[in-house]
Design a protein around this motif. Structure first.
Motif, PDB file in Angstrom:
ATOM      1  N   GLY A 106       0.729  -1.142  -0.096  1.00 28.50           N
ATOM      2  CA  GLY A 106       0.017   0.072   0.167  1.00 28.50           C
ATOM      3  C   GLY A 106       0.826   1.280  -0.081  1.00 28.50           C
ATOM      4  N   PHE A 107       1.799   1.461   0.788  1.00 25.61           N
ATOM      5  CA  PHE A 107       2.840   2.653   1.104  1.00 25.61           C
ATOM      6  C   PHE A 107       3.466   2.567  -0.316  1.00 25.61           C
ATOM      7  CE2 PHE A 107       1.999   2.411   5.627  1.00 25.61           C
ATOM      8  CZ  PHE A 107       1.769   3.841   5.971  1.00 25.61           C
ATOM      9  N   ASN A 108       3.974   1.750  -0.890  1.00 22.95           N
ATOM     10  CA  ASN A 108       4.692   1.714  -2.134  1.00 22.95           C
ATOM     11  C   ASN A 108       4.017   2.275  -3.206  1.00 22.95           C
ATOM     12  OD1 ASN A 108       7.469   1.042  -1.596  1.00 22.95           O
ATOM     13  ND2 ASN A 108       7.131  -1.157  -1.450  1.00 22.95           N
ATOM     14  N   LEU A 109       2.702   1.698  -3.290  1.00 24.11           N
ATOM     15  CA  LEU A 109       1.719   2.246  -4.675  1.00 24.11           C
ATOM     16  C   LEU A 109       1.553   3.613  -4.336  1.00 24.11           C
ATOM     17  CD1 LEU A 109      -0.523  -0.990  -4.764  1.00 24.11           C
ATOM     18  CD2 LEU A 109       1.280  -0.138  -6.244  1.00 24.11           C
ATOM     19  N   LEU A 110       1.197   3.785  -3.188  1.00 24.13           N
ATOM     20  CA  LEU A 110       0.961   5.340  -2.706  1.00 24.13           C
ATOM     21  C   LEU A 110       2.144   6.179  -3.364  1.00 24.13           C
ATOM     22  CD1 LEU A 110      -1.147   7.345  -1.880  1.00 24.13           C
ATOM     23  CD2 LEU A 110      -0.317   6.877   0.315  1.00 24.13           C
ATOM     24  N   ALA A 111       3.311   5.824  -2.500  1.00 20.72           N
ATOM     25  CA  ALA A 111       4.490   6.811  -3.017  1.00 20.72           C
ATOM     26  C   ALA A 111       4.728   6.902  -4.525  1.00 20.72           C
ATOM     27  CB  ALA A 111       5.670   6.274  -2.097  1.00 20.72           C
ATOM     28  N   ASP A 112       4.738   5.874  -4.997  1.00 22.52           N
ATOM     29  CA  ASP A 112       5.009   5.804  -6.503  1.00 22.52           C
ATOM     30  C   ASP A 112       3.836   6.994  -7.146  1.00 22.52           C
ATOM     31  OD1 ASP A 112       6.809   4.143  -6.611  1.00 22.52           O
ATOM     32  OD2 ASP A 112       5.886   2.307  -7.363  1.00 22.52           O
ATOM     33  N   GLY A 113       2.817   6.816  -6.819  1.00 26.13           N
ATOM     34  CA  GLY A 113       1.859   7.974  -7.432  1.00 26.13           C
ATOM     35  C   GLY A 113       1.862   9.126  -7.053  1.00 26.13           C
ATOM     36  N   LEU A 114       2.425   9.368  -5.724  1.00 28.54           N
ATOM     37  CA  LEU A 114       2.742  10.639  -5.380  1.00 28.54           C
ATOM     38  C   LEU A 114       4.124  11.133  -6.147  1.00 28.54           C
ATOM     39  CD1 LEU A 114       2.268  10.639  -1.517  1.00 28.54           C
ATOM     40  CD2 LEU A 114       0.803  11.946  -3.123  1.00 28.54           C
ATOM     41  N   ARG A 115       4.741  10.364  -6.217  1.00 27.77           N
ATOM     42  CA  ARG A 115       6.341  10.914  -6.911  1.00 27.77           C
ATOM     43  C   ARG A 115       5.841  11.170  -8.562  1.00 27.77           C
ATOM     44  NH1 ARG A 115       9.874   5.919  -8.152  1.00 27.77           N
ATOM     45  NH2 ARG A 115       8.021   5.814  -9.501  1.00 27.77           N
ATOM     46  N   ASP A 116       5.112  10.468  -9.036  1.00 26.33           N
ATOM     47  CA  ASP A 116       4.861  10.710 -10.373  1.00 26.33           C
ATOM     48  C   ASP A 116       4.049  11.991 -10.583  1.00 26.33           C
ATOM     49  OD1 ASP A 116       6.217   8.435 -11.317  1.00 26.33           O
ATOM     50  OD2 ASP A 116       4.138   7.320 -11.612  1.00 26.33           O
ATOM     51  N   ILE A 117       3.183  12.610  -9.540  1.00 22.95           N
ATOM     52  CA  ILE A 117       2.472  13.799  -9.628  1.00 22.95           C
ATOM     53  C   ILE A 117       3.436  14.974  -9.245  1.00 22.95           C
ATOM     54  CG2 ILE A 117       0.544  15.158  -8.519  1.00 22.95           C
ATOM     55  CD1 ILE A 117      -0.903  12.345  -8.080  1.00 22.95           C
ATOM     56  N   ILE A 118       3.868  14.551  -7.968  1.00 24.71           N
ATOM     57  CA  ILE A 118       4.806  15.826  -7.457  1.00 24.71           C
ATOM     58  C   ILE A 118       6.109  16.093  -8.089  1.00 24.71           C
ATOM     59  CG2 ILE A 118       5.746  16.783  -5.298  1.00 24.71           C
ATOM     60  CD1 ILE A 118       3.762  15.166  -3.599  1.00 24.71           C
ATOM     61  N   ASP A 119       6.786  15.146  -8.397  1.00 22.53           N
ATOM     62  CA  ASP A 119       8.373  15.224  -8.954  1.00 22.53           C
ATOM     63  C   ASP A 119       8.758  13.916  -9.641  1.00 22.53           C
ATOM     64  OD1 ASP A 119      10.759  16.189  -9.377  1.00 22.53           O
ATOM     65  OD2 ASP A 119      11.276  16.207  -7.377  1.00 22.53           O
ATOM     66  N   PRO A 120       8.185  13.792 -10.993  1.00 23.05           N
ATOM     67  CA  PRO A 120       8.393  12.804 -11.822  1.00 23.05           C
ATOM     68  C   PRO A 120      10.043  12.408 -11.999  1.00 23.05           C
ATOM     69  CG  PRO A 120       6.904  14.156 -12.985  1.00 23.05           C
ATOM     70  CD  PRO A 120       7.439  15.008 -11.798  1.00 23.05           C
ATOM     71  N   ARG A 121      11.016  13.654 -11.863  1.00 26.94           N
ATOM     72  CA  ARG A 121      12.258  13.452 -12.129  1.00 26.94           C
ATOM     73  C   ARG A 121      12.819  12.579 -10.993  1.00 26.94           C
ATOM     74  NH1 ARG A 121      13.699  19.356 -11.620  1.00 26.94           N
ATOM     75  NH2 ARG A 121      11.668  18.985 -10.328  1.00 26.94           N
TER      76      ARG A 121
END
Ligand SMILES: Nc1ncnc2c1ncn2[C@@H]1O[C@H](COP(=O)(O)OP(=O)(O)OP(=O)(O)O)[C@@H](O)[C@H]1O
Ligand SMILES: [Mg+2]
Lengths: 326, 306
Positions: free
Chosen positions: B288-303
């Motif tokens: 759960g935490f990993n999926l959420l973190a991936d999504g947040l990263r793609d939105i906030i800071d894809p780099r």
């Protein structure tokens, strides 16, 4: 009486990584520039990109510590703690990139309040109304004062940057290419505002620009520089109407000549500006100069007084003018 | 007819403008909640798992009739049933209750250590970047030293030195997490430091500590949030792993790692439920935490994608 703001033989070098490992190169961004700004006599600084204009501005507001030389405010050096405090209140700067000079997390009004707070120009409870008033003065509606920088247009961002600089009620405003990021109609608006502000607030400008039309409207004095060195200085109208140094002629001629055909004939500014890591010997302009003489590549020119203008060029060393150094 | 075709682009433009304004308002009103609308389906699933985990960890034990730690010898080793969803262990404790109670402890350790590492790492990284030179060299060499050990081995050594327990576990995991935060914010601040608004702040007389706290850190928050989210699952695995080895949370306190280790001896006897359910819970939480973190990263800071 000592001038309001004075640069005394200002030098700023940067050390950068070179091609050879462990050996740094020296960028001679500014290499011995002197000028003084008298009250109500605005100074224009012009020169090609890379000639060191922004570096001078940053030395004037002490964002850079000069490598050598000094900046004086009313005759007192600003290199002391007290000097810097005085400087922050009396000399303010508007940066080259209006959007980038505003914290994206702060509202317009908060940006102004930061300046009011830390330079201690207002009481805490007066700050909000003062900030809104300053914004109104540059043409930002009070209803917009809570907006974030990205919600404003480029022209409005520039206005906010000006309001921030005006917050401590400075005497000198340093403007680094105030119009170059804006489109034409906005440029006229901003210049109009600067003309009005100067009259209303008794400001003196130090204005860096590529645009000679801006110089004509806002400057009394003019300094033309090339690769960190002064080339010609004097009253702005005089230099604009009759530039004498070959570089000023080329720079000013190329802008004034309406017809591109003759512009090329009359303004033979060939090639690129050389790298400031290895400035040419003698006169720094000699490799591109149409009137280059043998002495130019050997000896650095000293300033010659020609009428009201000062010119750093060997052409004026015999008979053309009366030599003299300052 | 003609007028209609001419007006279509205008109407579309107006609609777009309204949609943009709506998005703008939503963003301002709901701040971070607005991100939810932009998560991809997998991350949305992650968010659901994480929210469910929090809710059941905090309200579950209140709603259940059993105590997580109280032994009940007559009911030991019961298989999963309608009265004990996950069965009971060798002391007759309800495994379901213990799994939820363990969720509290594991969340506390993971979020506590990530929170602390966030604060300490941010301070270290931003000071290093802002002042550069000797400050940077000293602080970042220390970070490199911590990073140069295999994380889990270092954690084991530290717990061995400090002794087990929830508090020490949080301290140890904080120590091994700090370098990630410090490095992230350091590189971010190094680039932000060159922004004209930092110079403008200086000419406005803003002191250095306020430039760091009010200018540089708030503008790095996205990067930091993503770093935190990406590291929560590691912190959780470290906590459970150390406890599994007997170096973390001490029994009878329920904790997923400890529960798995207690249950392994019962596996051969066919009592699979004692370790499998806490294992599943750990797996789900990490997922759960990993999926959420991936999504947040793609939105906030894809780099930040590695
Ligand atoms: N912080 C720095 N470190 C190294 N070199 C620098 C630095 N700042 C400026 N320079 C170099 O010094 C020279 C002068 O730069 P400066 O920005 O003062 O020019 P400028 O006249 O303002 O040009 P422009 O019209 O493009 O703004 C350039 O060659 C630039 O690359
Ligand atoms: Mg510049």
């Amino acid at each position: 009486m000592s001038p309001l703001l004075e640069a005394v033989n200002l030098v700023k070098h940067f050390q950068v990584k070179g091609d050879v490992p462990f050996l740094s190169k020296t960028v001679h961004a500014v290499d011995g520039i002197s000028f003084s700004i008298e009250p109500d006599r605005s100074l224009g600084i012009v020169g090609e990109s890379g000639s060191g204009k922004t570096t001078i501005a940053r030395c004037l507001v002490r964002l850079y510590k000069p490598t050598a030389g000094d900046v004086c405010l009313e005759g007192k050096s600003i290199s002391t703690r007290a000097g810097i405090r005085q400087l922050r209140k009396r000399v303010q700067m508007v940066f080259q990139d209006p959007g980038g000079s505003l914290n994206p997390k702060f509202s317009a009004e908060r940006i102004i309040r930061e300046s009011l707070l830390h330079l201690r120009v207002a009481k805490r409870r007066e700050m909000r109304s003062m900030a809104v008033e300053l914004l109104r003065q540059v043409g930002i509606q009070p209803s917009d004062s809570k907006k974030l920088p990205h919600q404003f247009s480029g022209g409005q961002q520039q206005r906010i940057a000006v309001a921030r600089a005006l917050a401590p009620r400075p005497d000198v405003l340093i403007l680094d290419e105030p119009t170059s990021a804006l489109d034409l109609s906005l440029q006229a608006q901003i210049i109009g505002m600067l003309v009005a502000l100067r009259k209303d607030l008794g400001l003196t400008y130090a204005l860096i620009t590529h645009d000679l039309a801006v110089v004509r409207q806002l400057c009394d004095q003019l300094l033309v520089m090339y690769l960190g060195k002064p080339v010609e200085s004097g009253p702005a109208p005089l230099i604009l109407s009759g530039p004498q140094h070959p570089y000023s002629k080329a720079l000013i001629g190329s802008v004034l000549r309406p017809d591109p055909e003759t512009r090329d004939l009359e303004a033979p500014l060939h090639g690129e500006i050389p790298s400031p890591t290895a400035p040419p010997s003698g006169c720094r302009f000699h490799p591109r100069c149409p009137e280059c003489m043998p002495i130019c590549s050997v000896e650095e020119p000293i300033p010659w007084q020609v009428g009201e203008a000062t010119i750093w060029c060997h052409l004026f060393s015999d008979g053309h003018g009366t030599g003299g150094d300052e | 007819m003609r007028r209609r075709t001419e007006n279509t682009p205008v109407a579309i433009e107006r609609l777009t403008r309204q949609a943009n304004r709506f998005a703008e308002i939503t963003k301002r009103r709901f701040g971070f909640a607005y991100l939810v609308f932009r998560l991809n389906p997998a991350s949305l699933l992650g968010l659901i798992i994480v929210v469910a985990l929090f809710l059941s960890a905090f309200f579950g034990p209140l709603a259940l009739p059993y105590s997580p730690d109280k032994t009940n010898a007559p009911e030991r080793f019961q298989a999963p049933s309608s009265s004990h969803f996950f069965g009971t262990d060798k002391y007759g404790r309800d495994v379901f209750t213990r799994v939820l109670s363990a969720a509290r402890v594991d969340l506390l350790i993971a979020l506590g250590s990530i929170g602390l590492a966030f604060v300490i790492g941010t301070a270290i990284g931003s000071l290093a970047a802002y002042f550069g030179k000797a400050v940077d060299a000293v602080l970042m060499r220390i970070m490199d030293m911590i990073k140069s050990f295999p994380q889990f081995i270092l954690a084991m050594a530290l717990v061995a030195a400090l002794g087990p327990g929830v508090r020490n576990l949080i301290i140890v995991i904080t120590v091994i997490m700090v370098p990630s935060f410090a490095r992230m914010i350091r590189s971010r601040v190094l680039s932000l430091r060159e922004m004209a608004y930092v110079d403008a702040a200086r000419t406005s007389g803003v002191p250095w500590w306020k430039i760091i706290t009010a200018y540089l850190i708030p503008n790095s928050l996205g990067t930091l949030v993503v770093t935190a989210a990406l590291n929560v699952s590691y912190a959780m695995l470290d906590a459970a792993g150390l406890s599994y080895l007997g170096l973390g949370v001490r029994p009878p306190q329920a904790e997923w790692g400890t529960m798995i280790s207690e249950g392994t001896s019962q596996l051969l006897a066919g009592r699979w439920w004692i370790s499998v359910f806490p294992g599943l819970a750990l797996f789900l939480a990490v997922l759960g935490f990993n999926l959420l973190a991936d999504g947040l990263r793609d939105i906030i800071d894809p780099r930040m994608r590695r």
